[in-house]
Enzyme design. Structure first.
Site, PDB file in Angstrom:
ATOM      1  N   HIS A  76     -12.269   2.102 -20.725  1.00  0.00           N
ATOM      2  CA  HIS A  76     -11.469   3.155 -20.086  1.00  0.00           C
ATOM      3  C   HIS A  76      -9.985   2.780 -20.059  1.00  0.00           C
ATOM      4  O   HIS A  76      -9.115   3.616 -20.329  1.00  0.00           O
ATOM      5  CB  HIS A  76     -11.969   3.448 -18.674  1.00  0.00           C
ATOM      6  CG  HIS A  76     -13.414   3.844 -18.629  1.00  0.00           C
ATOM      7  ND1 HIS A  76     -14.148   3.833 -17.483  1.00  0.00           N
ATOM      8  CD2 HIS A  76     -14.258   4.251 -19.621  1.00  0.00           C
ATOM      9  CE1 HIS A  76     -15.391   4.217 -17.745  1.00  0.00           C
ATOM     10  NE2 HIS A  76     -15.483   4.473 -19.038  1.00  0.00           N
ATOM     11  N   HIS A 232     -15.981  12.603 -21.340  1.00  0.00           N
ATOM     12  CA  HIS A 232     -16.005  11.175 -21.061  1.00  0.00           C
ATOM     13  C   HIS A 232     -16.446  10.373 -22.284  1.00  0.00           C
ATOM     14  O   HIS A 232     -15.922   9.288 -22.553  1.00  0.00           O
ATOM     15  CB  HIS A 232     -16.887  10.836 -19.857  1.00  0.00           C
ATOM     16  CG  HIS A 232     -16.765   9.389 -19.509  1.00  0.00           C
ATOM     17  ND1 HIS A 232     -15.707   8.905 -18.768  1.00  0.00           N
ATOM     18  CD2 HIS A 232     -17.495   8.311 -19.875  1.00  0.00           C
ATOM     19  CE1 HIS A 232     -15.813   7.590 -18.678  1.00  0.00           C
ATOM     20  NE2 HIS A 232     -16.887   7.205 -19.338  1.00  0.00           N
ATOM     21  N   ASP A 236     -14.547   7.311 -24.043  1.00  0.00           N
ATOM     22  CA  ASP A 236     -15.169   6.025 -24.399  1.00  0.00           C
ATOM     23  C   ASP A 236     -14.954   5.692 -25.880  1.00  0.00           C
ATOM     24  O   ASP A 236     -14.666   4.548 -26.228  1.00  0.00           O
ATOM     25  CB  ASP A 236     -16.687   6.082 -24.149  1.00  0.00           C
ATOM     26  CG  ASP A 236     -17.062   5.887 -22.693  1.00  0.00           C
ATOM     27  OD1 ASP A 236     -16.246   5.363 -21.908  1.00  0.00           O
ATOM     28  OD2 ASP A 236     -18.201   6.254 -22.340  1.00  0.00           O
ATOM     29  N   HIS A 259     -21.434   3.069 -27.306  1.00  0.00           N
ATOM     30  CA  HIS A 259     -20.583   1.897 -27.516  1.00  0.00           C
ATOM     31  C   HIS A 259     -21.038   1.038 -28.689  1.00  0.00           C
ATOM     32  O   HIS A 259     -20.219   0.511 -29.435  1.00  0.00           O
ATOM     33  CB  HIS A 259     -20.540   1.047 -26.246  1.00  0.00           C
ATOM     34  CG  HIS A 259     -19.880   1.742 -25.100  1.00  0.00           C
ATOM     35  ND1 HIS A 259     -18.566   2.173 -25.157  1.00  0.00           N
ATOM     36  CD2 HIS A 259     -20.336   2.096 -23.888  1.00  0.00           C
ATOM     37  CE1 HIS A 259     -18.259   2.749 -24.007  1.00  0.00           C
ATOM     38  NE2 HIS A 259     -19.307   2.725 -23.228  1.00  0.00           N
TER      39      HIS A 259
HETATM   40 ZN    ZN Z   1     -17.127   5.268 -20.049  1.00  0.00          ZN
END
Ligand code: ZN
Length: 318
Positions: A76, A232, A236, A259
């Site tokens: 973030h 969001h 990311d 991720h």
């Molecule tokens: Zn996040």
């Protein structure tokens, strides 16, 4: 286009989402060609560069590790720094995890607004993608393609009445990030909480720093955007792409990715120099610090909204 750093320091403190460890961060100006560099001030200023070569285990957050020294949940803060086009910065931290604050990047944008920007007498270098590259894992995929600016296109699909399919496409700049993505908070499903706790994760999680989705609603509403979840995920993605180490001139598409795929894309990209070139020409306005309180500049132009919103049927009645 010249490199920029921040003009003055700014600080924040808070609990880490996964470790529950309380920490303090301080953003400090850095000289040209430093890049984005974390310094563990509790470990004799041990430096960990925000770079694909330092990616550690990646599951519910992105962690960096160098010579056994870990730093968790970088995405973030990195998303805010990278979107604001800050080329060089030191991030001093006295703990193992970046504070989660409110679960979004907005507090980090406030820090950067306080810090302002300072131009350095060195040309900015971009990593310009010249050949497409894709990674596929089942029904998840990421791809990076040649483009004159830095663009992301992020698609999520969660079987939940408030989420469903959401798609966010954006040309990344300080304005678009601030207006469209920065406020979107992290989220989890109520049913995941106990399993995640059992794995030693989300020890610092609370209703103040994450949206919790129940089976058919949200435990701690209201949402900041109807499609806050997709936004969001785009945030990311940008935070993970910061690990490219230089501003990207590329279009990145993420389809139900996370991720792990994001950081694999960065590592594989960096490992294959035939996919990119380094150039000082480009940008076409993306990655400029045009509205990050640069007193040398003209007043910021009106923000663009190149965000294509996919209507969410769950909100049709709102
Ligand atoms: Zn996040």
């Amino acid at each position: 286009m010249l490199q920029i750093t921040i003009a003055r320091e700014s600080v924040a403190e808070g609990i880490g989402l996964h470790t529950g460890v309380y920490g303090h961060i301080r953003l400090r100006p850095a000289p040209a060609d430093t890049g984005i560099v974390f310094r563990r001030v509790d470990l004799d200023n041990f430096t960990i560069e925000a770079h694909g070569q330092n990616v550690a285990r990646v599951s519910y957050a992105t962690s960096l590790m160098k010579q056994g020294v870990l730093l968790s949940t970088t995405e973030h803060l990195l998303a805010a720094i990278y979107s604001c086009g800050i080329d060089n910065i030191f991030i001093d931290i006295d703990s193992i995890e970046i504070p989660i604050l409110d679960g979004s990047a907005e507090p980090f944008m406030a820090m950067l607004a306080h810090s302002g920007v300072r131009r350095l007498r060195r040309k900015r270098r971009y990593l310009k993608v010249v050949k497409p590259f894709e990674l596929v894992e089942g029904d998840r995929r990421v791809g990076i393609y040649p483009a004159e600016r830095f663009e992301v296109d992020c698609y999520v699909d969660f079987a939940h009445p408030l989420v469903g399919q959401q798609q966010i496409a954006i040309t990344v700049s300080p304005d678009t990030f601030r207006n469209c993505l920065a406020r979107a908070r992290t989220f989890c499903f109520e049913r995941e909480i106990e399993p995640l706790r059992a794995m030693g994760l989300i020890r610092g999680g609370s209703l103040e720093n994450a949206i919790v989705l129940t089976s058919d609603g949200v435990m701690n509403g209201p949402l900041r955007f109807a499609d806050e979840f997709g936004r969001h995920k785009a945030l990311d993605l940008i935070g993970d792409l910061a690990l490219a180490g230089l501003p990207l001139l590329a279009r990145v598409e993420a389809h139900k990715a996370g991720h792990s795929l994001h950081t694999q894309l960065v590592s594989r990209l960096l490992a294959d120099p035939s996919l990119w070139t380094i150039t000082t020409a480009g940008g076409e306005g993306s990655h400029e610090g045009d509205s990050v309180h640069d007193t040398d500049q003209e007043p910021a132009h009106e923000p663009e909204f190149p965000l294509h919103l996919k209507p969410n049927p769950a909100f049709a009645a709102d």
